[in-house]
Design a protein around this motif. Structure first.
Motif, PDB file in Angstrom:
ATOM      1  N   LEU A  14       0.832  -1.216   0.000  1.00 28.43           N
ATOM      2  CA  LEU A  14       0.000   0.000   0.000  1.00 28.43           C
ATOM      3  C   LEU A  14       0.861   1.258   0.000  1.00 28.43           C
ATOM      4  O   LEU A  14       0.578   2.222  -0.720  1.00 28.43           O
ATOM      5  N   LEU A  15       1.924   1.241   0.805  1.00 27.53           N
ATOM      6  CA  LEU A  15       2.842   2.384   0.820  1.00 27.53           C
ATOM      7  C   LEU A  15       3.500   2.557  -0.544  1.00 27.53           C
ATOM      8  O   LEU A  15       3.648   3.677  -1.048  1.00 27.53           O
ATOM      9  N   SER A  16       3.909   1.452  -1.137  1.00 25.88           N
ATOM     10  CA  SER A  16       4.532   1.496  -2.459  1.00 25.88           C
ATOM     11  C   SER A  16       3.561   2.025  -3.506  1.00 25.88           C
ATOM     12  O   SER A  16       3.933   2.837  -4.364  1.00 25.88           O
ATOM     13  N   PHE A  17       2.317   1.572  -3.449  1.00 28.26           N
ATOM     14  CA  PHE A  17       1.293   2.009  -4.401  1.00 28.26           C
ATOM     15  C   PHE A  17       1.097   3.527  -4.334  1.00 28.26           C
ATOM     16  O   PHE A  17       1.075   4.210  -5.369  1.00 28.26           O
ATOM     17  N   VAL A  18       0.984   4.053  -3.132  1.00 25.61           N
ATOM     18  CA  VAL A  18       0.811   5.496  -2.959  1.00 25.61           C
ATOM     19  C   VAL A  18       2.056   6.237  -3.434  1.00 25.61           C
ATOM     20  O   VAL A  18       1.958   7.271  -4.126  1.00 25.61           O
ATOM     21  N   PHE A  19       3.218   5.723  -3.078  1.00 24.14           N
ATOM     22  CA  PHE A  19       4.485   6.338  -3.489  1.00 24.14           C
ATOM     23  C   PHE A  19       4.584   6.395  -5.013  1.00 24.14           C
ATOM     24  O   PHE A  19       4.972   7.424  -5.589  1.00 24.14           O
ATOM     25  N   TYR A  20       4.211   5.289  -5.672  1.00 25.69           N
ATOM     26  CA  TYR A  20       4.261   5.249  -7.140  1.00 25.69           C
ATOM     27  C   TYR A  20       3.332   6.296  -7.752  1.00 25.69           C
ATOM     28  O   TYR A  20       3.722   7.024  -8.677  1.00 25.69           O
ATOM     29  N   LYS A  21       2.101   6.382  -7.245  1.00 24.67           N
ATOM     30  CA  LYS A  21       1.142   7.322  -7.814  1.00 24.67           C
ATOM     31  C   LYS A  21       1.594   8.768  -7.628  1.00 24.67           C
ATOM     32  O   LYS A  21       1.452   9.603  -8.534  1.00 24.67           O
ATOM     33  N   VAL A  22       2.153   9.077  -6.453  1.00 25.37           N
ATOM     34  CA  VAL A  22       2.627  10.437  -6.188  1.00 25.37           C
ATOM     35  C   VAL A  22       3.811  10.769  -7.094  1.00 25.37           C
ATOM     36  O   VAL A  22       3.872  11.844  -7.713  1.00 25.37           O
ATOM     37  N   MET A  23       4.772   9.833  -7.192  1.00 27.56           N
ATOM     38  CA  MET A  23       5.949  10.070  -8.026  1.00 27.56           C
ATOM     39  C   MET A  23       5.583  10.157  -9.502  1.00 27.56           C
ATOM     40  O   MET A  23       6.146  10.975 -10.250  1.00 27.56           O
ATOM     41  N   LYS A  24       4.634   9.340  -9.934  1.00 28.93           N
ATOM     42  CA  LYS A  24       4.203   9.397 -11.333  1.00 28.93           C
ATOM     43  C   LYS A  24       3.635  10.769 -11.658  1.00 28.93           C
ATOM     44  O   LYS A  24       3.923  11.340 -12.725  1.00 28.93           O
ATOM     45  N   LEU A  25       2.837  11.308 -10.751  1.00 32.15           N
ATOM     46  CA  LEU A  25       2.252  12.632 -10.957  1.00 32.15           C
ATOM     47  C   LEU A  25       3.324  13.715 -10.963  1.00 32.15           C
ATOM     48  O   LEU A  25       3.370  14.560 -11.875  1.00 32.15           O
ATOM     49  N   LEU A  26       4.212  13.702  -9.971  1.00 34.94           N
ATOM     50  CA  LEU A  26       5.236  14.738  -9.859  1.00 34.94           C
ATOM     51  C   LEU A  26       6.224  14.685 -11.028  1.00 34.94           C
ATOM     52  O   LEU A  26       6.516  15.709 -11.653  1.00 34.94           O
ATOM     53  N   ILE A  27       6.731  13.488 -11.310  1.00 38.15           N
ATOM     54  CA  ILE A  27       7.721  13.350 -12.380  1.00 38.15           C
ATOM     55  C   ILE A  27       7.086  13.632 -13.735  1.00 38.15           C
ATOM     56  O   ILE A  27       7.692  14.278 -14.604  1.00 38.15           O
TER      57      ILE A  27
END
Length: 317
Positions: A14-27
């Motif tokens: 779950l932490l990884s999933f949230v991290f991926y979505k946030v990084m995908k948006l920012l990057i």
């Protein structure tokens, strides 16, 4: 053991999933701003290569936009660009560079697939193929399969005016994949940690969700089969001879960080991958061979049985 797995894996996933979505948006936003400001780059073919992925921001972009690396195709992108009425691609150049290719037009900046141009589904009588589009901003991605020794990316016209000329790349441009695993670090491992978990729990999750997460930019006209692989778990795939005859079967094995470990084209009815030391996942891309583009076979894949030591898959029609 399964309860221990769930207690440990699910919170981390779950932490990884949230991290991926946030990084995908920012990057993604950073890259959008970069391309918007750097109009010279936007009007040049950007073909994946060692030089390109070593450039700032490129590898993080690729690891969030399309992290299931297609090790079997040469991939080039172009844009963003503004279209008023139409885009045209020089298909003569593309046909000379690869026996099979696909061009996908994406909206910008959303990167949603608008339409695709596939080499086996278009009229080959003319050197140019034109697609009508609503006025707006777009980007273009072109994948070359079954490529020639001489590889050139095609000239592109926007609204009947030349936007970019053809662009030559070396035949060994994909050699960078052999060293790509060396880029593994905590960042990429954290980004994609959740993928192994959702694949392992796919029986309890909506298949559309699993597919969307694993194949964020899956190509049209391609059948996909995929799953996790535990450490010390072998993989056996049985394939009907008719499928071997009429389809190209591309196999890629990924580390849990989603970086490719090994890949091959399967040409025999039985394929066996020996047990691996670490957890990961695999992907089969199955596409009609150019000489069988009009095949009537519909590919199906099925996991027959699985235990801690081996997975048995079958690919049939």
């Amino acid at each position: 053991m399964k309860k221990i797995f769930l207690l440990w894996e699910i919170p981390l996933a779950l932490l990884s999933f949230v991290f991926y979505k946030v990084m995908k948006l920012l990057i993604g936003n950073l890259f959008t701003v970069y391309l918007t400001l750097n109009k010279k780059k936007a009007s040049q073919w950007r073909v994946l290569s060692k030089k390109m992925i070593n450039a700032p921001l490129i590898l993080p972009v690729l690891m969030t936009k399309g992290p299931r690396w297609n090790t079997h195709a040469v991939i080039g992108t172009l844009g963003p660009f503004t279209v008023n009425e139409s885009i045209a691609i020089n298909i003569k150049t593309a046909n000379n560079s690869a026996r099979s290719w696909i061009a996908v037009i994406y909206s910008f900046p959303a990167y949603k697939t608008v339409t695709s141009i596939e080499s086996d589904k278009i009229n080959q009588d003319n050197d140019w193929h034109t697609v009508k589009l609503p006025s707006g901003k777009y980007s273009l991605g072109v994948r070359y399969y079954n490529r020639s020794e001489a590889i050139n990316y095609p000239a592109i016209k926007l609204d009947d005016s030349l936007f970019v000329d053809s662009y030559s790349v070396p035949s060994n441009i994909n050699d960078y994949y052999y060293d790509l695993i060396k880029a593994k670090n905590w960042f990429y491992s954290s980004l994609h940690y959740y993928i192994f978990t959702i694949l392992k729990l796919r029986d309890y999750l909506p298949e559309s969700f699993v597919r969307r997460e694993y194949l964020p930019v899956g190509a049209p006209d391609t059948h996909f089969a995929y799953n996790y692989l535990d450490s010390q778990q072998a993989l056996q795939i049985a394939i009907e001879p008719e499928i071997i005859e009429q389809f190209d079967i591309y196999f890629t094995l990924y580390d849990r960080s989603s970086l490719p470990l090994s890949w091959c084209i399967i040409t025999e009815p039985k394929y066996l991958l020996s047990p691996q030391d670490n957890k990961g996942y695999f992907l089969l891309r199955i596409r009609p061979k150019p000489e069988h583009s009009d095949t009537t076979f519909k590919v199906k894949s099925e996991l027959l049985n699985i235990d801690s030591s081996i997975q048995h898959w079958v690919v049939s029609s």
